[in-house]
Design a protein around this motif. Structure first.
Motif, mmCIF file in Angstrom:
data_model
loop_
_atom_site.group_PDB
_atom_site.id
_atom_site.type_symbol
_atom_site.label_atom_id
_atom_site.label_comp_id
_atom_site.label_asym_id
_atom_site.label_seq_id
_atom_site.Cartn_x
_atom_site.Cartn_y
_atom_site.Cartn_z
ATOM 1 N N ARG A 286 21.680 8.299 48.229
ATOM 2 C CA ARG A 286 21.508 9.718 48.540
ATOM 3 C C ARG A 286 21.208 10.515 47.271
ATOM 4 O O ARG A 286 20.336 11.395 47.261
ATOM 5 C CB ARG A 286 22.767 10.269 49.229
ATOM 6 C CG ARG A 286 22.908 9.869 50.678
ATOM 7 C CD ARG A 286 23.939 10.729 51.393
ATOM 8 N NE ARG A 286 25.272 10.542 50.841
ATOM 9 C CZ ARG A 286 26.127 9.637 51.265
ATOM 10 N NH1 ARG A 286 25.797 8.822 52.257
ATOM 11 N NH2 ARG A 286 27.334 9.529 50.724
ATOM 12 N N VAL A 287 21.954 10.219 46.197
ATOM 13 C CA VAL A 287 21.740 10.925 44.938
ATOM 14 C C VAL A 287 20.357 10.607 44.375
ATOM 15 O O VAL A 287 19.632 11.509 43.908
ATOM 16 C CB VAL A 287 22.841 10.550 43.918
ATOM 17 C CG1 VAL A 287 22.512 11.117 42.545
ATOM 18 C CG2 VAL A 287 24.190 11.066 44.385
ATOM 19 N N GLU A 288 19.979 9.331 44.404
ATOM 20 C CA GLU A 288 18.665 8.935 43.899
ATOM 21 C C GLU A 288 17.554 9.578 44.715
ATOM 22 O O GLU A 288 16.527 10.006 44.170
ATOM 23 C CB GLU A 288 18.535 7.415 43.929
ATOM 24 C CG GLU A 288 19.402 6.706 42.893
ATOM 25 C CD GLU A 288 19.359 5.196 43.039
ATOM 26 O OE1 GLU A 288 18.993 4.724 44.141
ATOM 27 O OE2 GLU A 288 19.700 4.482 42.070
ATOM 28 N N GLY A 289 17.739 9.650 46.051
ATOM 29 C CA GLY A 289 16.743 10.285 46.911
ATOM 30 C C GLY A 289 16.582 11.760 46.600
ATOM 31 O O GLY A 289 15.462 12.283 46.545
ATOM 32 N N ALA A 290 17.723 12.434 46.396
ATOM 33 C CA ALA A 290 17.673 13.866 46.053
ATOM 34 C C ALA A 290 16.977 14.082 44.715
ATOM 35 O O ALA A 290 16.173 15.009 44.550
ATOM 36 C CB ALA A 290 19.087 14.433 46.009
ATOM 37 N N PHE A 291 17.280 13.201 43.745
ATOM 38 C CA PHE A 291 16.642 13.307 42.433
ATOM 39 C C PHE A 291 15.132 13.118 42.541
ATOM 40 O O PHE A 291 14.348 13.852 41.934
ATOM 41 C CB PHE A 291 17.227 12.272 41.478
ATOM 42 C CG PHE A 291 16.619 12.290 40.102
ATOM 43 C CD1 PHE A 291 17.038 13.207 39.157
ATOM 44 C CD2 PHE A 291 15.616 11.383 39.766
ATOM 45 C CE1 PHE A 291 16.476 13.236 37.888
ATOM 46 C CE2 PHE A 291 15.046 11.400 38.499
ATOM 47 C CZ PHE A 291 15.479 12.325 37.560
ATOM 48 N N ASP A 292 14.715 12.121 43.335
ATOM 49 C CA ASP A 292 13.281 11.855 43.500
ATOM 50 C C ASP A 292 12.577 13.045 44.149
ATOM 51 O O ASP A 292 11.446 13.386 43.759
ATOM 52 C CB ASP A 292 13.073 10.597 44.345
ATOM 53 C CG ASP A 292 13.479 9.329 43.601
ATOM 54 O OD1 ASP A 292 13.591 9.380 42.360
ATOM 55 O OD2 ASP A 292 13.702 8.301 44.274
ATOM 56 N N ARG A 293 13.236 13.677 45.126
ATOM 57 C CA ARG A 293 12.614 14.823 45.791
ATOM 58 C C ARG A 293 12.435 15.992 44.826
ATOM 59 O O ARG A 293 11.392 16.648 44.801
ATOM 60 C CB ARG A 293 13.451 15.253 46.997
ATOM 61 C CG ARG A 293 13.371 14.306 48.175
ATOM 62 C CD ARG A 293 13.982 14.905 49.430
ATOM 63 N NE ARG A 293 15.417 15.137 49.272
ATOM 64 C CZ ARG A 293 16.343 14.226 49.526
ATOM 65 N NH1 ARG A 293 15.997 13.015 49.928
ATOM 66 N NH2 ARG A 293 17.628 14.506 49.379
ATOM 67 N N VAL A 294 13.477 16.265 44.034
ATOM 68 C CA VAL A 294 13.379 17.356 43.064
ATOM 69 C C VAL A 294 12.333 17.028 42.003
ATOM 70 O O VAL A 294 11.540 17.890 41.600
ATOM 71 C CB VAL A 294 14.760 17.608 42.409
ATOM 72 C CG1 VAL A 294 14.624 18.617 41.262
ATOM 73 C CG2 VAL A 294 15.751 18.120 43.439
ATOM 74 N N SER A 295 12.297 15.788 41.557
ATOM 75 C CA SER A 295 11.327 15.380 40.542
ATOM 76 C C SER A 295 9.899 15.542 41.045
ATOM 77 O O SER A 295 9.018 16.011 40.315
ATOM 78 C CB SER A 295 11.561 13.916 40.140
ATOM 79 O OG SER A 295 12.817 13.755 39.543
ATOM 80 N N SER A 296 9.668 15.151 42.306
ATOM 81 C CA SER A 296 8.319 15.269 42.866
ATOM 82 C C SER A 296 7.908 16.720 42.999
ATOM 83 O O SER A 296 6.730 17.072 42.838
ATOM 84 C CB SER A 296 8.255 14.566 44.232
ATOM 85 O OG SER A 296 9.132 15.178 45.160
ATOM 86 N N THR A 297 8.882 17.604 43.296
ATOM 87 C CA THR A 297 8.580 19.032 43.407
ATOM 88 C C THR A 297 8.137 19.585 42.067
ATOM 89 O O THR A 297 7.144 20.324 41.961
ATOM 90 C CB THR A 297 9.812 19.806 43.909
ATOM 91 O OG1 THR A 297 10.191 19.302 45.199
ATOM 92 C CG2 THR A 297 9.517 21.295 44.004
ATOM 93 N N PHE A 298 8.871 19.210 41.012
ATOM 94 C CA PHE A 298 8.494 19.677 39.669
ATOM 95 C C PHE A 298 7.158 19.096 39.225
ATOM 96 O O PHE A 298 6.327 19.762 38.619
ATOM 97 C CB PHE A 298 9.588 19.299 38.649
ATOM 98 C CG PHE A 298 10.728 20.275 38.596
ATOM 99 C CD1 PHE A 298 10.567 21.500 37.967
ATOM 100 C CD2 PHE A 298 11.939 19.976 39.188
ATOM 101 C CE1 PHE A 298 11.611 22.418 37.917
ATOM 102 C CE2 PHE A 298 12.992 20.881 39.152
ATOM 103 C CZ PHE A 298 12.834 22.108 38.504
#
Length: 304
Positions: A286-298
């Motif tokens: 879950r944490v890795e997924g959230a990080f990936d989503r935020v990273s892709s947004t940036f």
């Protein structure tokens, strides 16, 4: 004068994580000249099954438990927990089987059946269903599981109340001490020293076990003593290289000590040994997924 408790040693060995010793004790009880009553024989079978479950020997649970070939409902529930933990049967099927077994009025009134049905539901993360099964119980084990559920659902206040009831029932019991440690650790660093002293006393009296060593490591982490906690985790892994709890505690130590190079290796080992359904693995995903989503947004914003 009361009769001696023939299962005293067996219970304590299971409660404190000495599972291999508990299996030996279970065999010794059957060879003893002092015969067990039918009720004690059933309880002995259940504690042996719990030891096999803790050791991951799922296929051996309930094998040859008595001469008649019948399996007590408590052992059947522990077999279901083994199937759930091994991933061999889908959780909905397991919970359906639990409900079927507990629909028997005799089983629904039996303290051990209530307890083990609650264990299965806890493994399936059904906290509400587990709590319904044990909240009205008066045995120390019922209260211990009730306290665990309250801690998992962030109700430290209710866990404190439950442990207070355990102390009123039997303040000298090792299970009461273990529950007190869990509550102290949940309360934070202000009470971690109490937990450390309690665990040291239990280890001195009964001998160290992976369970006690992992709790000692957790107490040291809560106290901020990461070097000592790392050493305790490595001691535990020296005894059992596949101890997932020790690996998880070690990851916490490594991160806090800045030893990031070892973290990826340890996390990979946890994923391999624990499997995708382990709570740590799921939380990490879950944490890795959230990080990936935020990273892709940036990344998208920068590209624009």
């Amino acid at each position: 004068m009361s009769e001696p408790d023939q299962l005293y040693t067996l219970r304590n060995q299971v409660w404190l994580g000495h599972y291999s010793l508990a299996l030996d004790e279970g065999k010794n009880l059957l060879r003893s000249k002092s015969s067990l009553s039918a009720a004690l024989r059933t309880e002995r079978d259940e504690f042996v099954a719990r030891s096999l479950l803790a050791l991951g020997r799922y296929g051996e649970i309930g094998v040859g438990v008595n001469a008649s070939g019948t399996v007590d409902v408590g052992v059947k529930l522990l077999q279901l927990q083994g199937s759930l933990q091994s991933g061999s049967v889908p959780p909905p099927s397991i919970l359906s089987s639990v409900q079927s077994l507990m629909s028997d009025p005799a089983a629904s009134r039996a303290p051990s059946a209530q307890l083990y049905a609650a264990h299965v539901r806890l493994c399936a993360n059904d906290h509400e269903g587990a709590l319904r099964l044990v909240s009205a119980g008066t045995t120390l084990e019922h209260m211990h599981v009730t306290a665990q559920i309250h801690l998992r659902t962030d109700r430290l206040d209710l866990a404190e109340e439950t442990v207070a009831l355990m102390r009123n029932t039997d303040e000298d019991s090792s299970l009461t001490h273990i529950s007190s440690v869990h509550v102290a650790l949940a309360a934070g660093s202000s009470r971690s020293t109490d937990a450390t002293y309690t665990l040291a006393a239990l280890s001195e009296q009964y001998g160290p076990s992976p369970l006690l060593m992992n709790l000692q490591a957790a107490a040291l982490v809560v106290s901020g003593r990461y070097d000592d906690a790392e050493a305790k985790c490595r001691e535990c892994l020296g005894e059992d290289p596949g101890d997932v709890d020790a690996m998880i505690n070690l990851v916490t130590c490594l991160v806090n000590l800045g030893k990031y190079g070892e973290v990826d290796v340890m996390v990979a080992s946890i994923k391999r040994l624990a499997g995708p359904d382990h709570s740590f693995v799921k939380s990490l995903e879950r944490v890795e997924g959230a990080f990936d989503r935020v990273s892709s947004t940036f990344a998208a914003g920068i590209a624009a």
